[in-house]
Scaffold this active site. Structure first.
Site, short mmCIF file in Angstrom:
data_model
loop_
_atom_site.label_atom_id
_atom_site.label_comp_id
_atom_site.label_asym_id
_atom_site.label_seq_id
_atom_site.Cartn_x
_atom_site.Cartn_y
_atom_site.Cartn_z
N LYS A 183 -66.22 -19.99 -6.79
CA LYS A 183 -67.44 -19.49 -6.11
C LYS A 183 -68.67 -19.78 -6.95
O LYS A 183 -69.72 -20.14 -6.43
CB LYS A 183 -67.33 -18.00 -5.80
N LYS A 224 -58.68 -25.18 0.40
CA LYS A 224 -58.16 -24.13 1.31
C LYS A 224 -59.04 -24.01 2.56
O LYS A 224 -60.25 -24.13 2.47
CB LYS A 224 -58.19 -22.82 0.51
N LYS A 264 -63.13 -19.18 5.90
CA LYS A 264 -64.06 -18.67 6.92
C LYS A 264 -65.46 -19.19 6.69
O LYS A 264 -66.23 -19.38 7.61
CB LYS A 264 -64.17 -17.14 6.78
P1 TYM Z 1 -59.43 -12.92 2.78
O1 TYM Z 1 -60.28 -12.08 3.66
O2 TYM Z 1 -60.03 -14.14 2.20
O3 TYM Z 1 -58.12 -13.35 3.54
C1 TYM Z 1 -57.27 -12.41 4.19
C2 TYM Z 1 -55.82 -12.87 4.03
O4 TYM Z 1 -55.68 -14.21 4.53
C3 TYM Z 1 -55.08 -15.04 3.54
N1 TYM Z 1 -55.65 -16.39 3.65
C4 TYM Z 1 -54.95 -17.52 3.80
N2 TYM Z 1 -53.64 -17.74 3.90
C5 TYM Z 1 -53.23 -19.03 4.07
N3 TYM Z 1 -54.07 -20.08 4.13
C6 TYM Z 1 -55.41 -19.91 4.03
N4 TYM Z 1 -56.22 -20.93 4.13
C7 TYM Z 1 -55.90 -18.57 3.86
N5 TYM Z 1 -57.14 -18.04 3.76
C8 TYM Z 1 -56.97 -16.71 3.62
C9 TYM Z 1 -55.45 -14.38 2.22
O5 TYM Z 1 -54.56 -14.75 1.19
C10 TYM Z 1 -55.36 -12.91 2.56
O6 TYM Z 1 -54.03 -12.46 2.47
N6 TYM Z 1 -59.38 -10.54 -1.61
C11 TYM Z 1 -58.83 -10.58 -0.29
C12 TYM Z 1 -59.01 -9.30 0.50
C13 TYM Z 1 -58.49 -8.08 -0.18
C14 TYM Z 1 -57.13 -7.71 -0.33
C15 TYM Z 1 -57.15 -6.43 -0.97
C16 TYM Z 1 -55.93 -8.33 0.01
C17 TYM Z 1 -59.27 -7.07 -0.69
N7 TYM Z 1 -58.44 -6.10 -1.17
C18 TYM Z 1 -55.95 -5.76 -1.27
C19 TYM Z 1 -54.74 -7.65 -0.30
C20 TYM Z 1 -54.76 -6.40 -0.94
C21 TYM Z 1 -59.50 -11.69 0.51
O7 TYM Z 1 -60.58 -12.12 0.20
O8 TYM Z 1 -58.80 -12.04 1.62
#
Ligand code: TYM
Length: 361
Positions: free
Chosen positions: A121, A223, A226
């Protein structure tokens, strides 16, 4: 064990979250949300919408508020039955930021600076600190007038650890990009237990066998995200069939014509992975089936399977998104249950750390 014993045994606790920074992507679906819906029966599940994480990079308040509603509607549309799990907004539950602060005091800065996602980032935004007040104001588009790296972005993984440990979760289903953050969470739990005595369970990550890392359609070594500026890179859960067709047909493929899932062919590997995750056919079966056929045949079939698989999600979402009262009720009830569990754990943590008991004053 008698039937009664098995009935009274507490179910494993699952906690996981997504950021309401935009609509969910195919990556979020295959790497995460779809798998959560398969865990509802045998576990006590908490699914968070982490708005406090979402403000670590600039987001316009009205957009954030709207995203939260879209997120819960997408959760339910993907099969997260609110009768069987708790869905909550992070800022509705007292304890996330409180525990994060305590854990921050156990975290060396260097560990946070080494986090891959932070480094990515920073390199994307360009390292720049806010020099004056106007740097921190929002423009009409919702972006800050100058890109800045906040301390929040650095401390983000500690807040994520707090999200998990606040519920003493056993299992955390995530995509591959969150593995490093989960490692930090496990380390912090161990560090706290060592320093203050046994308090936290050490949570286990759960990664799906296929779909843990869905890649960008235009840069398949990156990856799918969003927030990608190129809208063709990302397939959103709510994309209509025409748009899915456009995005998949313009997706970057590789030189040659062989359809094989190998690192030298990241574009084709990504399409095969998407196919496999949705059709449950193994990569090698797909390679056999597409032997001698061109990339066009694969793209057509991938387009079809995505459109068909996501059609029920799209139509359920359309039904739900205008039912604001229903969505609010899901979030209110979810926050109530989440708060109950979080409060118990936070009280224990406060005691262990040495914070004086408020009731005695
Ligand atoms: P976030 O919002 O980016 O994504 C949510 C979930 O989607 C998965 N993910 C993916 N899996 C496969 N391929 C991709 N291209 C892809 N993009 C996203 C992420 O691995 C995630 O499981 N930090 C986390 C949010 C968070 C969280 C937590 C997760 C905050 N607190 C506690 C688990 C436990 C995040 O930014 O996810």
């Amino acid at each position: 064990m008698t039937d009664n014993d098995s009935m009274s045994k507490p179910k494993p606790v699952i906690l996981t979250c997504a950021q309401p920074t935009g609509l969910l992507t195919l990556g979020n679906y295959l790497g995460a949300v779809r798998n959560w819906s398969e865990m509802l029966e045998n576990n006590e599940c908490y699914f968070g919408i982490v708005d406090m994480h979402a403000i670590t990079t600039p987001i316009k308040p009205s957009v954030l508020r709207n995203n939260v509603f879209q997120c819960v509607a997408q959760y339910v549309a993907c099969g997260l039955d609110p009768e069987k799990c708790n869905q909550f907004v992070q800022s509705h539950v007292i304890g996330h930021s409180e525990l994060a602060w305590i854990l921050t005091c156990l975290t060396p800065i260097g560990e946070l600076q080494r986090m891959t996602q932070f480094k990515d980032k920073v390199s994307k935004l360009g390292f720049k600190t806010a020099e004056n007040e106007s740097d921190l104001k929002f423009s009409h588009e919702g972006a800050r007038s100058q890109s800045t790296i906040s301390a929040g972005l650095l401390c983000y993984p500690v807040l994520m650890a707090a999200d998990i440990l606040l519920y003493n979760a056993d299992l955390v289903p995530v995509g591959e990009d969150q593995k490093q953050h989960l490692e930090l969470c496990r380390d912090l739990a161990q560090r706290f237990n060592h320093q203050y005595s046994e308090t936290f369970k050490i949570p286990e990550p759960y990664l799906p066998k296929t779909g843990a890392r869905i890649m960008s359609l235009t840069e398949p070594t990156k990856k799918m995200s969003k927030s990608d500026e190129n809208q063709r890179s990302t397939l959103f859960l709510l994309d209509e069939p025409d748009l899915i067709k456009k995005k998949i047909s313009s997706s970057v493929t590789d030189s040659g014509s062989e359809i094989t899932a190998i690192p030298e062919k990241p574009g084709i590997s990504n399409l095969l992975t998407i196919h496999s995750a949705l059709s449950n056919q193994s990569l090698s079966d797909l390679e056999d089936r597409f032997a001698g056929k061109g990339y066009g045949a694969l793209k057509n079939e991938v387009t079809e399977i995505i459109s068909e698989s996501l059609a029920p999600v799209r139509s359920k979402y359309k039904e739900l998104i205008n039912q604001k009262d229903y969505l609010s009720k899901i979030l209110a009830e979810g926050a109530q249950s989440a708060q109950k569990r979080a409060y118990k754990i936070l009280s224990k943590v406060y005691r262990k750390v040495g914070f004086p008991d408020r009731d005695r004053f």
